[in-house]
Design an enzyme around this catalytic site. Structure first.
Site, PDB file in Angstrom:
ATOM      1  N   LYS A 190      14.837   6.318 -31.992  1.00 34.06           N
ATOM      2  CA  LYS A 190      13.617   5.743 -32.549  1.00 34.06           C
ATOM      3  C   LYS A 190      12.471   6.674 -32.162  1.00 34.06           C
ATOM      4  CE  LYS A 190       9.793   3.312 -33.012  1.00 34.06           C
ATOM      5  NZ  LYS A 190       8.468   3.842 -32.633  1.00 34.06           N
ATOM      6  N   GLY A 242       7.780   7.171 -22.289  1.00 38.59           N
ATOM      7  CA  GLY A 242       6.483   6.725 -22.803  1.00 38.59           C
ATOM      8  C   GLY A 242       5.638   6.163 -21.687  1.00 38.59           C
ATOM      9  N   SER A 243       4.722   5.295 -22.048  1.00 37.88           N
ATOM     10  CA  SER A 243       3.773   4.765 -21.076  1.00 37.88           C
ATOM     11  C   SER A 243       4.442   3.762 -20.140  1.00 37.88           C
ATOM     12  CB  SER A 243       2.606   4.085 -21.793  1.00 37.88           C
ATOM     13  OG  SER A 243       3.021   2.867 -22.389  1.00 37.88           O
ATOM     14  N   THR A 244       3.860   3.622 -18.952  1.00 35.08           N
ATOM     15  CA  THR A 244       4.385   2.670 -17.979  1.00 35.08           C
ATOM     16  C   THR A 244       4.286   1.240 -18.498  1.00 35.08           C
ATOM     17  OG1 THR A 244       3.874   4.129 -16.124  1.00 35.08           O
ATOM     18  CG2 THR A 244       4.086   1.785 -15.625  1.00 35.08           C
ATOM     19  N   GLY A 247       7.049   0.657 -20.909  1.00 32.78           N
ATOM     20  CA  GLY A 247       8.297   0.676 -20.168  1.00 32.78           C
ATOM     21  C   GLY A 247       8.590  -0.654 -19.500  1.00 32.78           C
ATOM     22  N   GLU A 265      11.449   6.853 -18.334  1.00 33.44           N
ATOM     23  CA  GLU A 265      10.671   8.004 -17.871  1.00 33.44           C
ATOM     24  C   GLU A 265       9.247   7.752 -18.328  1.00 33.44           C
ATOM     25  OE1 GLU A 265       8.401  10.838 -17.580  1.00 33.44           O
ATOM     26  OE2 GLU A 265       9.400  11.656 -19.344  1.00 33.44           O
ATOM     27  N   CYS A 300       3.306  14.053 -19.562  1.00 32.03           N
ATOM     28  CA  CYS A 300       3.421  13.127 -18.440  1.00 32.03           C
ATOM     29  C   CYS A 300       3.351  13.862 -17.110  1.00 32.03           C
ATOM     30  CB  CYS A 300       4.709  12.312 -18.540  1.00 32.03           C
ATOM     31  SG  CYS A 300       6.186  13.300 -18.810  1.00 32.03           S
ATOM     32  N   GLU A 398      -4.137   7.611 -16.146  1.00 30.59           N
ATOM     33  CA  GLU A 398      -3.524   8.660 -16.960  1.00 30.59           C
ATOM     34  C   GLU A 398      -4.279   8.777 -18.283  1.00 30.59           C
ATOM     35  OE1 GLU A 398       0.917  10.167 -18.141  1.00 30.59           O
ATOM     36  OE2 GLU A 398       0.484   8.041 -18.420  1.00 30.59           O
TER      37      GLU A 398
END
Length: 495
Positions: A190, A242-244, A247, A265, A300, A398
């Site tokens: 995806k 991707g972003s925390t 996630g 990650e 990242c 970030e």
């Protein structure tokens, strides 16, 4: 022979772009016909209509993946044979390298010089590396009672969904599907809705290489596709970059459904520490500029916090400002361009809002601080702040753009404390001429990768990649990545 700026522009004008999903060996439109626009961030022009997949497409792809996996056409193929097919896949990626690099550059704005030398070759290398690793690893014969034979083996986990980011679309995707395919799984990729083009093109190359139908599929679309995959009861594993924040959602969806394996990650706010005894301040400054401005800071692992000892700060800043001048953004199709466009308007506005926040909080502007080429596309000047306190917004959150925070320290203990004072733990660096100091500081830094007297080195696949704390779990790259896509099985045979 390398193409010129004019030749890349001509190639772009002639390029035929595929925007449909790839399900069970064929390109297909969304069942309801929905599409979304793929926009070139460097000029605002529409590139293609992309299939907007939904639950119907997710169900179809998972069903095809399950059938293909259960058939054994891939999972039960001899490792050597599977490896040969993946090597053909890697060769096709190289053969179509210019086309894939152009798709990457048009799609998300990165310089063509990076797409051709970093992203596409890196993806081919990743697939090839795991192809060569397949028949080099085995199981164990456990030391048990002599009346038993105890075997420990690894088996493919099944259906793997790979939800991949927009900043390194083909490279980050390969870090997922490379080891997952090598282990014998069926994979559904995806791609981000911000950068779906290379994944869509890769699907046909995978089929051309001989990967069976249903084993490599691609579902473009928005976050609903990722959510549906994470909640799906017949997906065995989901790997996400991707972003925390997202996630955490994915981990929650896995818990709500079938407890599928989830590998994450996530974000970073990586510290780059320049100690008083750094042997080459000019090199440290040049490297720090590359560490934050490469790929427009959309990394990242970006070295977004530079911690500089007070005694060398003035020299460092002078060298850094000079180095930053070499990163001014330009046309991504020009091979001479070092920094391209921000991926889309949402990210562009977000980065500029952080710049405004830094100014309003009183951080000193070292360079940049403005949009660039506003008549052409989504470009931002390389920007750096001299921050009075390590708790300022630009030092803690970030940004995912070309914005650096410089923080001053007086002692090593202070530097380590500031470096580790973050929810993230993806990467870090230290610059010192003392080998003992290098080892001691590296051990104290809570990060998955620590560089010494360099930054962002190590494209070699032998190094595992991932983070501590809220930068995620599991590792991409290396043989450790293969482990993520397998299940351990103990078999005991009584003699």
């Amino acid at each position: 022979m390398a193409r010129t700026h004019a030749q890349w522009k001509q190639f772009a004008a002639e390029l035929n772009i595929e925007g449909r999903a790839f399900i069970n060996g064929a390109y297909t439109s969304a069942a309801d016909g929905k599409t979304f626009d793929c926009i070139n961030p460097a000029n605002g022009q529409k590139l293609a209509d992309i299939a907007w997949c939904g639950e119907a497409e997710v169900d179809a792809a998972v069903k095809a993946a399950r059938a293909a996996f259960d058939s054994g056409a891939w999972s039960e193929l001899a490792p050597l044979a599977r490896g040969k097919i993946l090597k053909r896949f890697a060769a096709l990626i190289r053969e179509h390298g210019d086309e894939l690099a152009l798709l990457e550059t048009l799609d998300m704005g990165k310089p063509i010089g990076d797409s051709t030398t970093v992203d596409v070759p890196g993806a081919a290398y990743c697939v090839e590396w795991f192809a060569e690793a397949i028949d080099k690893i085995g199981g164990e014969v456990a030391p048990v009672d002599p009346k038993l034979v105890g075997l420990v083996t690894r088996e493919a986990i099944g259906v793997v969904a790979a939800v991949v980011p927009w900043n390194f679309p083909i490279l980050m995707a390969s870090w997922k599907f490379g080891p997952a395919l090598a282990a014998g799984n069926a994979v559904i990729v995806k791609p981000s809705e911000k950068s779906p083009l290379t994944a869509i093109r890769l699907a046909q190359l995978a089929k051309d290489a001989g990967i069976p139908d249903g084993i490599f599929q691609v579902l473009p679309g928005a976050g609903e596709v990722g959510k549906a995959l994470a909640l799906h009861m017949d997906v065995d594993c989901l790997a996400f970059t991707g972003s925390t924040g997202v996630g955490k959602l994915i981990a929650g969806y896995a818990a709500q459904s079938n407890l599928k394996r989830v590998w994450l990650e996530l974000g970073g706010k990586s510290p780059n520490i320049v100690l008083e005894d750094c042997a080459d301040i000019a090199k440290a400054a040049r490297t720090a500029a590359g560490g934050i401005f490469f790929n427009m800071g959309e990394m990242c692992t970006a070295g977004s916090r530079v911690l500089v000892h007070r005694k060398v700060k003035e020299q460092f800043l002078a060298e850094f400002k000079q180095a930053a001048q070499g990163w001014y953004p330009g046309d991504p199709l020009d091979p001479a361009t070092s920094m391209g466009a921000i991926v889309d308007k949402i990210q562009y506005d977000k980065v500029l809002s952080y710049v405004d926040k830094g100014i309003s909080e009183g951080a000193g502007l070292i360079c940049g601080g403005k949009a660039a080429h506003t008549d052409k596309g989504l470009f931002i000047e390389p920007t750096a702040f001299d921050c009075q306190r390590p708790d300022m917004t630009t030092c803690r959150e970030e940004i995912f753009g070309p914005v650096l925070s410089v923080i001053t320290f007086d002692t090593i203990d202070e530097a380590v404390r500031i470096a580790n004072d973050t929810e993230y733990g993806l990467a870090a660096a230290v610059w010192t001429s003392n080998v003992s100091t290098a080892h001691q500081v590296a051990r104290r830094l809570r990060a998955g990768t620590v560089w010494v007297n360099c930054y962002d080195e190590g494209g070699d696949m032998n190094f595992p990649f991932g983070g501590f704390k809220q930068s995620g779990n599991g590792r991409d790259k290396s043989l450790h990545a293969l482990e993520k896509y397998t299940e351990l099985k103990s078999t005991l045979i009584k003699l």
